[in-house]
Design a protein around this motif. Structure first.
Motif, PDB file in Angstrom:
ATOM      1  N   ASP A 159      83.360  54.911  40.076  1.00 52.97           N
ATOM      2  CA  ASP A 159      84.435  53.968  40.956  1.00 52.97           C
ATOM      3  C   ASP A 159      83.796  52.672  41.362  1.00 52.97           C
ATOM      4  OD1 ASP A 159      86.005  56.207  40.647  1.00 52.97           O
ATOM      5  OD2 ASP A 159      85.830  56.988  42.369  1.00 52.97           O
TER       6      ASP A 159
ATOM      7  N   PHE B 241      89.484  47.461  32.943  1.00 49.74           N
ATOM      8  CA  PHE B 241      89.487  48.792  32.825  1.00 49.74           C
ATOM      9  C   PHE B 241      88.915  49.071  31.563  1.00 49.74           C
ATOM     10  CE2 PHE B 241      92.232  52.624  32.143  1.00 49.74           C
ATOM     11  CZ  PHE B 241      91.290  53.375  32.574  1.00 49.74           C
TER      12      PHE B 241
ATOM     13  N   GLN C 227      87.952  48.180  38.424  1.00 49.84           N
ATOM     14  CA  GLN C 227      87.876  47.572  39.773  1.00 49.84           C
ATOM     15  C   GLN C 227      88.619  48.501  40.826  1.00 49.84           C
ATOM     16  OE1 GLN C 227      86.666  44.666  40.673  1.00 49.84           O
ATOM     17  NE2 GLN C 227      85.946  44.637  38.596  1.00 49.84           N
ATOM     18  N   SER C 228      89.358  49.560  40.318  1.00 50.61           N
ATOM     19  CA  SER C 228      90.168  50.466  41.100  1.00 50.61           C
ATOM     20  C   SER C 228      89.554  52.051  40.987  1.00 50.61           C
ATOM     21  CB  SER C 228      91.716  50.530  41.249  1.00 50.61           C
ATOM     22  OG  SER C 228      92.269  50.605  39.894  1.00 50.61           O
ATOM     23  N   ALA C 229      90.134  53.024  41.690  1.00 50.10           N
ATOM     24  CA  ALA C 229      89.724  54.321  41.522  1.00 50.10           C
ATOM     25  C   ALA C 229      89.704  54.818  40.095  1.00 50.10           C
ATOM     26  CB  ALA C 229      90.171  55.432  42.674  1.00 50.10           C
TER      27      ALA C 229
ATOM     28  N   SER D 199      93.521  54.489  35.635  1.00 48.80           N
ATOM     29  CA  SER D 199      93.230  53.487  36.945  1.00 48.80           C
ATOM     30  C   SER D 199      94.478  52.630  36.968  1.00 48.80           C
ATOM     31  CB  SER D 199      91.889  53.172  36.404  1.00 48.80           C
ATOM     32  OG  SER D 199      91.409  52.201  37.529  1.00 48.80           O
ATOM     33  N   ALA D 200      94.940  52.695  38.272  1.00 49.95           N
ATOM     34  CA  ALA D 200      95.856  51.664  38.641  1.00 49.95           C
ATOM     35  C   ALA D 200      97.047  51.499  37.626  1.00 49.95           C
ATOM     36  CB  ALA D 200      95.125  50.073  38.710  1.00 49.95           C
TER      37      ALA D 200
END
Length: 334
Positions: free
Chosen positions: A17, A62, A88-90, A129-130
Motif C-alpha cells: 500500500d 495503479f 496510490q490507494s489501498a 484499488s479505488a
C-alpha cells in the motif's frame, strides 16, 4: 526500477500500500539532511529519481509490478505464490485457482504447507484499488508424486456388532490421485466395494471376519492392517435360572453364593450386600471365607448386558457363634 527487479521480489520486501513516489520522497528528505557529507551529484541523482517516481505515479498509477511465477512441488511439500502491485490507494488481493476464488486468500502471498494433488492447476491474483481491477498473468503449479511412496494414512478399525446393525470401515491413503481401493474379507475380494469406505447395512453372523483394504496405483499394491469384525445375535432379555440361596454358617466357615443366568451378548455381574455395591464382586459367584458376624446380611446380584439388567432374589447369610449352646429345634416324630 529497483522495486520491479527480481532481486527485490526474492528478498521478500513488499510495498503493497506504499506508493513508490513516497519511498523516493523519504529518500530525498534523508539525502537533504545529510547534504553536508554527500556530493552534489548524489543530490542531483536523488532529484532525478524523485521526478521519475512522481511521473510514474501520475502517469502509470495503479499497476501490477510482478505476477506469480509457475513452479512445481511434491505431495506433502509446501508451495507459495507472490504478487506485487502498486497504487496510490489501498490494495485488495483475491487469489484464484483454476478460475475460482480461493476462500480467505486475500493477501499478496498465497500458499500451503502441505500440497495435495488437487492443488495442481493454474493460479492468478485479482488486485483491486479505488474501484479499478487488474489480473496478474497465470502461473501453474505442478504437484509431483514420484518421490512419495503410496501408504495408508488411516487404517480400518475392528468392531463388534449386533445382527441388524450397520458396518462402516474406512481406509485412506496419503495419495488420492489415481488410487483404487478394494476390500477383502477372509481372503476373498468384495467385488462390489471399490472406495475408501466399506459399508454393509443390516449385518448378519456371516459378515463376521477379518477385513482389510487393498490400494493400488500405477501397478503398485499395498495392504492395510486387518480389522476384525464380530457379529453377535440380537440381544434377548436376561433370565435367571438359579438364584443365590440363604444359609447359616458358623464363625470361620466358608460359603459361596452363585447365580445362573442366560441372555444375549456379554453378561456382567455385580453383587450387593444390604443394598450396597461390593467392590470387585463382579463374577457369577461370591465367595465368603472365614466368616464373622460382620458378614451377616442380605445379599443379591445384579446381572446386566447392553439391553438391560435384572436383580436376583435375596439370600440371607446368618453367622452363628461357636460358643452358642447346643439346642434341638425339632425332635423326631413317631
Amino acid at each position: 526500477e529497483l522495486a520491479q527487479t527480481q532481486s527485490w521480489y526474492d528478498a521478500g520486501i513488499t510495498i503493497n500500500d506504499i506508493a513508490p513516489s513516497n519511498l523516493f520522497k523519504n529518500s530525498a528528505a534523508i539525502a537533504e539532511q545529510l547534504s553536508v557529507t554527500l556530493a552534489q551529484d548524489t543530490l542531483t541523482q536523488m532529484d532525478t529519481l524523485l521526478a521519475k517516481a512522481n511521473s510514474a505515479s501520475t502517469e502509470g498509477g495503479f499497476r501490477i509490478l510482478s505476477s506469480p511465477e509457475s513452479r512445481s512441488t511434491t505431495l506433502g511439500e509446501s508451495f507459495y505464490f507472490r504478487a506485487h502491485a502498486s497504487a496510490q490507494s489501498a490494495l485488495q488481493y483475491q487469489w484464484l485457482h483454476n478460475g475460482a476464488e480461493i476462500p480467505g486468500a486475500t493477501s499478496a502471498i498465497y500458499g500451503k504447507a502441505s500440497a495435495k494433488g488437487s492443488d495442481a492447476g493454474s493460479y492468478q491474483v485479482r488486485v483491486s484499488s479505488a474501484g479499478q481491477t487488474l489480473f496478474s498473468s497465470l502461473a501453474t503449479l505442478q504437484v509431483n508424486t514420484a518421490n512419495v511412496a503410496l501408504d495408508f494414512s488411516r487404517q480400518p478399525q475392528g468392531a463388534t456388532l449386533v445382527s441388524g446393525q450397520s458396518l462402516t470401515l474406512n481406509a485412506n491413503t496419503n495419495i488420492t490421485d489415481n488410487v483404487e481401493i478394494r476390500w477383502q474379507r477372509n481372503g476373498s475380494l468384495l467385488t462390489s466395494q471399490r472406495s475408501p469406505t466399506l459399508q454393509i447395512s443390516d449385518v448378519a453372523n456371516s459378515d463376521s471376519g477379518a477385513y482389510r483394504a487393498i490400494a493400488s496405483r500405477n501397478g503398485h499394491i499395498i495392504y492395510s492392517n486387518f480389522a476384525h469384525v464380530h457379529v453377535t445375535d440380537a440381544l434377548s432379555g436376561i433370565q435367571i435360572t438359579e438364584h443365590p440361596q440363604s444359609t447359616a454358617l458358623l464363625n470361620g466357615q466358608q460359603a459361596a453364593l452363585q447365580v445362573v443366568a442366560s441372555g444375549g451378548g456379554f453378561l456382567r455381574y455385580q453383587w450387593f450386600k444390604n443394598g450396597v455395591k461390593l467392590s470387585g464382586a463382579t463374577r457369577s459367584y461370591l465367595t465368603l471365607t472365614n466368616v464373622s458376624p460382620s458378614d451377616e446380611g442380605s445379599y443379591f446380584v445384579e446381572v446386566s448386558n447392553s439391553s438391560g439388567k435384572i436383580a436376583s432374589s435375596r439370600a440371607e447369610i446368618q453367622v452363628i457363634s461357636n460358643s452358642a449352646a447346643l439346642e434341638l429345634l425339632e425332635h423326631p416324630r413317631s
